[in-house]
Design a protein around this motif. Structure first.
Motif, PDB file in Angstrom:
ATOM      1  N   LYS A 195       0.909  -1.438   0.184  1.00  0.00           N
ATOM      2  CA  LYS A 195       0.004  -0.264  -0.035  1.00  0.00           C
ATOM      3  C   LYS A 195       0.645   1.556  -0.313  1.00  0.00           C
ATOM      4  O   LYS A 195       0.414   2.466  -0.600  1.00  0.00           O
ATOM      5  CB  LYS A 195      -1.119  -0.224   0.879  1.00  0.00           C
ATOM      6  CG  LYS A 195      -0.375  -0.062   2.459  1.00  0.00           C
ATOM      7  CD  LYS A 195      -1.644   0.393   3.770  1.00  0.00           C
ATOM      8  CE  LYS A 195      -0.846   0.366   4.831  1.00  0.00           C
ATOM      9  NZ  LYS A 195      -0.444   1.415   5.580  1.00  0.00           N
ATOM     10  N   CYS A 215       8.693  -0.247   8.847  1.00  0.00           N
ATOM     11  CA  CYS A 215       9.242  -0.820   9.811  1.00  0.00           C
ATOM     12  C   CYS A 215      10.033  -0.880   9.444  1.00  0.00           C
ATOM     13  O   CYS A 215      11.679  -0.954  10.365  1.00  0.00           O
ATOM     14  CB  CYS A 215       8.589  -1.576  10.740  1.00  0.00           C
ATOM     15  SG  CYS A 215       8.853  -1.763  12.304  1.00  0.00           S
ATOM     16  N   ALA A 245      16.896  -0.638  13.988  1.00  0.00           N
ATOM     17  CA  ALA A 245      18.350  -0.333  14.303  1.00  0.00           C
ATOM     18  C   ALA A 245      18.924  -1.866  13.600  1.00  0.00           C
ATOM     19  O   ALA A 245      20.386  -1.605  14.028  1.00  0.00           O
ATOM     20  CB  ALA A 245      18.146  -0.905  16.314  1.00  0.00           C
ATOM     21  N   VAL A 302      -4.315  -4.297  -0.536  1.00  0.00           N
ATOM     22  CA  VAL A 302      -4.903  -4.794  -0.163  1.00  0.00           C
ATOM     23  C   VAL A 302      -6.201  -4.978   0.101  1.00  0.00           C
ATOM     24  O   VAL A 302      -6.595  -4.519   1.603  1.00  0.00           O
ATOM     25  CB  VAL A 302      -4.293  -6.124  -0.168  1.00  0.00           C
ATOM     26  CG1 VAL A 302      -5.191  -7.497   0.061  1.00  0.00           C
ATOM     27  CG2 VAL A 302      -3.253  -6.339  -0.309  1.00  0.00           C
ATOM     28  N   GLY A 359       8.448   3.550  13.669  1.00  0.00           N
ATOM     29  CA  GLY A 359       8.025   2.385  12.717  1.00  0.00           C
ATOM     30  C   GLY A 359       7.495   1.821  13.885  1.00  0.00           C
ATOM     31  O   GLY A 359       7.190   2.613  15.120  1.00  0.00           O
ATOM     32  N   ARG A 373       6.938  -1.923  15.163  1.00  0.00           N
ATOM     33  CA  ARG A 373       6.735  -3.332  15.306  1.00  0.00           C
ATOM     34  C   ARG A 373       5.544  -4.101  15.214  1.00  0.00           C
ATOM     35  O   ARG A 373       5.119  -3.556  15.867  1.00  0.00           O
ATOM     36  CB  ARG A 373       7.864  -3.357  16.724  1.00  0.00           C
ATOM     37  CG  ARG A 373       8.627  -2.234  16.897  1.00  0.00           C
ATOM     38  CD  ARG A 373       9.295  -2.693  18.229  1.00  0.00           C
ATOM     39  NE  ARG A 373      10.693  -2.069  19.036  1.00  0.00           N
ATOM     40  CZ  ARG A 373      10.663  -0.606  19.046  1.00  0.00           C
ATOM     41  NH1 ARG A 373       9.544  -0.527  19.660  1.00  0.00           N
ATOM     42  NH2 ARG A 373      11.837  -0.409  19.512  1.00  0.00           N
ATOM     43  N   MET A 382      10.008  -7.380  17.838  1.00  0.00           N
ATOM     44  CA  MET A 382      11.278  -6.471  17.778  1.00  0.00           C
ATOM     45  C   MET A 382      12.306  -7.111  17.241  1.00  0.00           C
ATOM     46  O   MET A 382      13.776  -6.912  16.711  1.00  0.00           O
ATOM     47  CB  MET A 382      11.404  -6.101  18.908  1.00  0.00           C
ATOM     48  CG  MET A 382      11.311  -7.574  20.144  1.00  0.00           C
ATOM     49  SD  MET A 382      10.629  -6.090  21.585  1.00  0.00           S
ATOM     50  CE  MET A 382      12.991  -5.725  22.497  1.00  0.00           C
TER      51      MET A 382
HETATM   52  C1  LIG Z   1      13.147   1.390  16.486  1.00  0.00           C
HETATM   53  C2  LIG Z   1      12.958   0.138  15.957  1.00  0.00           C
HETATM   54  C3  LIG Z   1      13.985  -0.651  16.172  1.00  0.00           C
HETATM   55  C4  LIG Z   1      14.289  -1.844  15.689  1.00  0.00           C
HETATM   56  N1  LIG Z   1      15.284  -2.850  15.873  1.00  0.00           N
HETATM   57  C5  LIG Z   1      15.317  -4.308  15.247  1.00  0.00           C
HETATM   58  C6  LIG Z   1      16.474  -4.440  15.360  1.00  0.00           C
HETATM   59  O1  LIG Z   1      17.393  -4.153  15.775  1.00  0.00           O
HETATM   60  N2  LIG Z   1      16.788  -6.362  14.878  1.00  0.00           N
HETATM   61  C7  LIG Z   1      15.283  -6.175  14.359  1.00  0.00           C
HETATM   62  O2  LIG Z   1      15.091  -7.475  14.475  1.00  0.00           O
HETATM   63  N3  LIG Z   1      14.025  -6.152  14.260  1.00  0.00           N
HETATM   64  C8  LIG Z   1      13.805  -4.530  15.176  1.00  0.00           C
HETATM   65  N4  LIG Z   1      12.938  -4.384  14.598  1.00  0.00           N
HETATM   66  C9  LIG Z   1      11.685  -4.528  14.477  1.00  0.00           C
HETATM   67  C10 LIG Z   1      11.592  -4.870  12.587  1.00  0.00           C
HETATM   68  O3  LIG Z   1      11.879  -3.187  11.925  1.00  0.00           O
HETATM   69  C11 LIG Z   1      10.376  -5.093  12.540  1.00  0.00           C
HETATM   70  O4  LIG Z   1      10.282  -6.448  13.259  1.00  0.00           O
HETATM   71  C12 LIG Z   1      10.341  -5.467  11.225  1.00  0.00           C
HETATM   72  O5  LIG Z   1      10.328  -4.255  10.038  1.00  0.00           O
HETATM   73  C13 LIG Z   1       8.311  -5.800  10.610  1.00  0.00           C
HETATM   74  O6  LIG Z   1       8.498  -6.098   9.133  1.00  0.00           O
HETATM   75  P1  LIG Z   1       7.503  -6.862   8.255  1.00  0.00           P
HETATM   76  O7  LIG Z   1       7.668  -7.035   7.120  1.00  0.00           O
HETATM   77  O8  LIG Z   1       7.060  -7.369   8.819  1.00  0.00           O
HETATM   78  O9  LIG Z   1       7.203  -5.199   8.482  1.00  0.00           O
HETATM   79  P2  LIG Z   1       6.914  -3.514   7.778  1.00  0.00           P
HETATM   80  O10 LIG Z   1       8.249  -3.846   7.232  1.00  0.00           O
HETATM   81  O11 LIG Z   1       6.210  -2.907   8.495  1.00  0.00           O
HETATM   82  O12 LIG Z   1       6.111  -4.268   6.185  1.00  0.00           O
HETATM   83  C14 LIG Z   1       4.906  -3.682   6.383  1.00  0.00           C
HETATM   84  C15 LIG Z   1       4.553  -3.760   4.988  1.00  0.00           C
HETATM   85  O13 LIG Z   1       2.953  -3.896   4.431  1.00  0.00           O
HETATM   86  C16 LIG Z   1       2.298  -3.132   4.118  1.00  0.00           C
HETATM   87  N5  LIG Z   1       0.932  -3.340   4.296  1.00  0.00           N
HETATM   88  C17 LIG Z   1       0.185  -2.655   5.421  1.00  0.00           C
HETATM   89  N6  LIG Z   1      -1.256  -3.387   5.071  1.00  0.00           N
HETATM   90  C18 LIG Z   1      -1.295  -3.553   3.788  1.00  0.00           C
HETATM   91  C19 LIG Z   1      -2.337  -3.546   2.750  1.00  0.00           C
HETATM   92  N7  LIG Z   1      -3.685  -3.967   3.055  1.00  0.00           N
HETATM   93  N8  LIG Z   1      -2.146  -3.774   1.202  1.00  0.00           N
HETATM   94  C20 LIG Z   1      -0.716  -3.982   0.849  1.00  0.00           C
HETATM   95  N9  LIG Z   1      -0.122  -3.719   1.427  1.00  0.00           N
HETATM   96  C21 LIG Z   1      -0.454  -3.556   2.812  1.00  0.00           C
HETATM   97  C22 LIG Z   1       3.051  -1.888   4.681  1.00  0.00           C
HETATM   98  O14 LIG Z   1       3.233  -0.247   3.257  1.00  0.00           O
HETATM   99  C23 LIG Z   1       4.390  -1.980   4.759  1.00  0.00           C
HETATM  100  O15 LIG Z   1       5.502  -2.258   4.059  1.00  0.00           O
HETATM  101  C24 LIG Z   1      12.521  -2.961  15.530  1.00  0.00           C
HETATM  102  C25 LIG Z   1      11.587  -1.918  15.537  1.00  0.00           C
HETATM  103  C26 LIG Z   1      11.700  -1.008  15.792  1.00  0.00           C
HETATM  104  C27 LIG Z   1      10.628   0.376  15.718  1.00  0.00           C
END
Ligand SMILES: Cc1cc2nc3c(=O)[nH]c(=O)nc-3n(C[C@H](O)[C@H](O)[C@H](O)COP(=O)(O)OP(=O)(O)OC[C@H]3O[C@@H](n4cnc5c(N)ncnc54)[C@H](O)[C@@H]3O)c2cc1C
Length: 404
Positions: A21, A28, A33, A210, A340, A342, A369
């Protein structure tokens, strides 16, 4: 999760369409980090977290915050969290999480050798820096458990840590050094994965939300978006903190609360920090990356919103000189602050596996995290599930429908 899944599915010969989207320039997975953390074998839902959470709730600069609310999803998530926050669940999860992280770390090492990938992977480990005796006792206890799990961990005195950080003075009591951990530059990683997907025939559909799933006879026949319908043999549902919304569109219930965190970059030249660290009492992450150093932290459990809570950012800033007294960091302006969400599951364990109700749907989310750390292992196992091949790690604790 979406990028890593697309990468491994393409490698395995699948024709892949990645729908997002947003414009894939921020989520995130961008400003975190960048820590790869076999050290995190204890899920967030652990004994002691509830009392710590309650204590921290009354301090606007504290590292953890739950916005009091009568929101049903938050209450229901909280009750599930409390049920899981016990020693037996933690002990059961530990070897599973260890193997999942170690698999991922190995896959990062493999990925870093591939052409087109250079995302600043470094294997210096992570230092858990503590100032107080109480925090030290807890950290050493966890470090011993880590050693029992076979992880490469050393307990260090203040002087031993100082030798590892010759460029900057430390005001600490000691540290636990997780040699098993590593770190990377997340922005480079996600950009390079995206480039790979484009270059290898993946279809990328940005700015497209979606909005539904067309389901027939226990199968997803197509994915509906704002302006198009996508057919496919297999659907991988990711979505980060928006996973519950997507799940609901498919008639599933997958609880996730967004845990908002902040980060910002600072120069790393005057007093260079060499080794990534977690400032234990303050819960602040410190990662040298891309020639700078990133500070990140705080966990605000509340509905997704675009507000920057400066008190929380000030909480991170004020912790830095308590551990690195020479580092006087100014509170960054709002345009320099990244945030971001988590995707936190109530038991602190990811969701990974096939849906039992919809036979061609794989769910990959709820990594809280640890999503960067667990990204490649998740993507690889998504491809293995898709191919019906043996899995590289045991995923039985991560059933996406465990709360249905
Ligand atoms: C301050 C901070 C520090 C962190 N440090 C670490 C670390 O050191 N090590 C570590 O392992 N993790 C760390 N994390 C956690 C890590 O960043 C997340 O666990 C990870 O990025 C999650 O990935 P994801 O793909 O599940 O979600 P996201 O990266 O958020 O991606 C989700 C995607 O889904 C899309 N989406 C949502 N709904 C829809 C829809 N209806 N239609 C189409 N697209 C959609 C969104 O646009 C987005 O692009 C940290 C987080 C934070 C906030």
């Amino acid at each position: 999760m979406g990028l890593a899944s697309a990468y491994y599915l393409l490698k395995s010969g699948w024709k892949v369409t990645l729908i997002d989207k947003g414009d894939l320039s921020d989520n995130c997975s961008h400003g975190n980090a960048g820590m790869i953390v076999p050290s995190h074998f204890i899920p967030l839902a652990a004994p002691g977290m509830i009392s710590k959470g309650i204590k921290w709730m009354f301090n606007s600069r504290s590292p953890f915050y739950v916005k009091p609310s009568l929101d049903f999803s938050l209450i229901s998530w909280g009750l599930k969290f409390m049920k899981s926050a016990n020693q037996a669940s933690v002990e059961r999860a530990a070897p599973f999480l260890r193997d999942y992280h170690l698999l991922s770390k190995q896959l990062y090492e493999d990925l870093a050798k591939e052409e087109g990938f250079d995302f600043g992977l470094e294997k210096k480990g992570i230092l858990m820096l503590y100032k107080t005796e109480k925090a030290g006792e807890e950290e050493i206890h966890v470090g011993r458990d880590a050693q029992k799990l076979g992880l490469d961990v050393k307990m260090l005195t203040r002087e031993e840590v100082q030798i590892l950080e010759p460029g900057i003075k430390l005001d600490i009591a000691g540290a636990v050094h997780y040699h098993c951990d590593a770190h990377l530059y997340p922005f480079a990683l996600v950009s390079q994965l995206l480039k790979y997907i484009y270059a290898n025939g993946g279809e990328v559909v940005p700015n497209t939300e979606v909005t539904g799933y067309n389901i027939m006879a226990g199968e997803v026949k197509s994915v509906q978006t704002t302006d198009r319908k996508f057919d496919g043999d297999l659907v991988v549902m990711t979505g980060g903190s928006w996973l519950p919304k997507l799940a609901k569109l498919a008639g599933l219930s997958i609880p996730v609360m967004p845990g908002k965190g902040y980060s910002f970059m600072e120069s790393n030249s005057a007093h260079p920090i060499k080794t990534p660290a977690l400032l234990i009492e303050a819960r602040v992450a410190v990662t040298p990356m891309n020639g700078q150093v990133r500070f990140g932290g705080t966990m605000e459990l509340a509905a997704i919103n675009d507000k920057i809570n400066m008190n929380r950012v000030e909480g991170i800033v004020s912790a830095i000189p308590q551990y690195y007294p020479e580092l006087k960091v100014d509170v960054p302006t709002k345009d320099k602050i990244w945030y971001g969400f988590r995707p936190c599951s109530p038991d602190g364990l990811p969701y990974l596996g096939y849906s039992k109700r919809l036979k061609n749907l794989i769910v990959a989310g709820g990594h809280g995290m640890m999503g960067i750390s667990l990204g490649p292992a998740t993507g690889k196992m998504v491809a293995e599930l898709a191919d019906e091949s043996p899995l590289s790690a045991d995923i039985k604790l991560y059933d996406p429908e465990r709360y249905n």
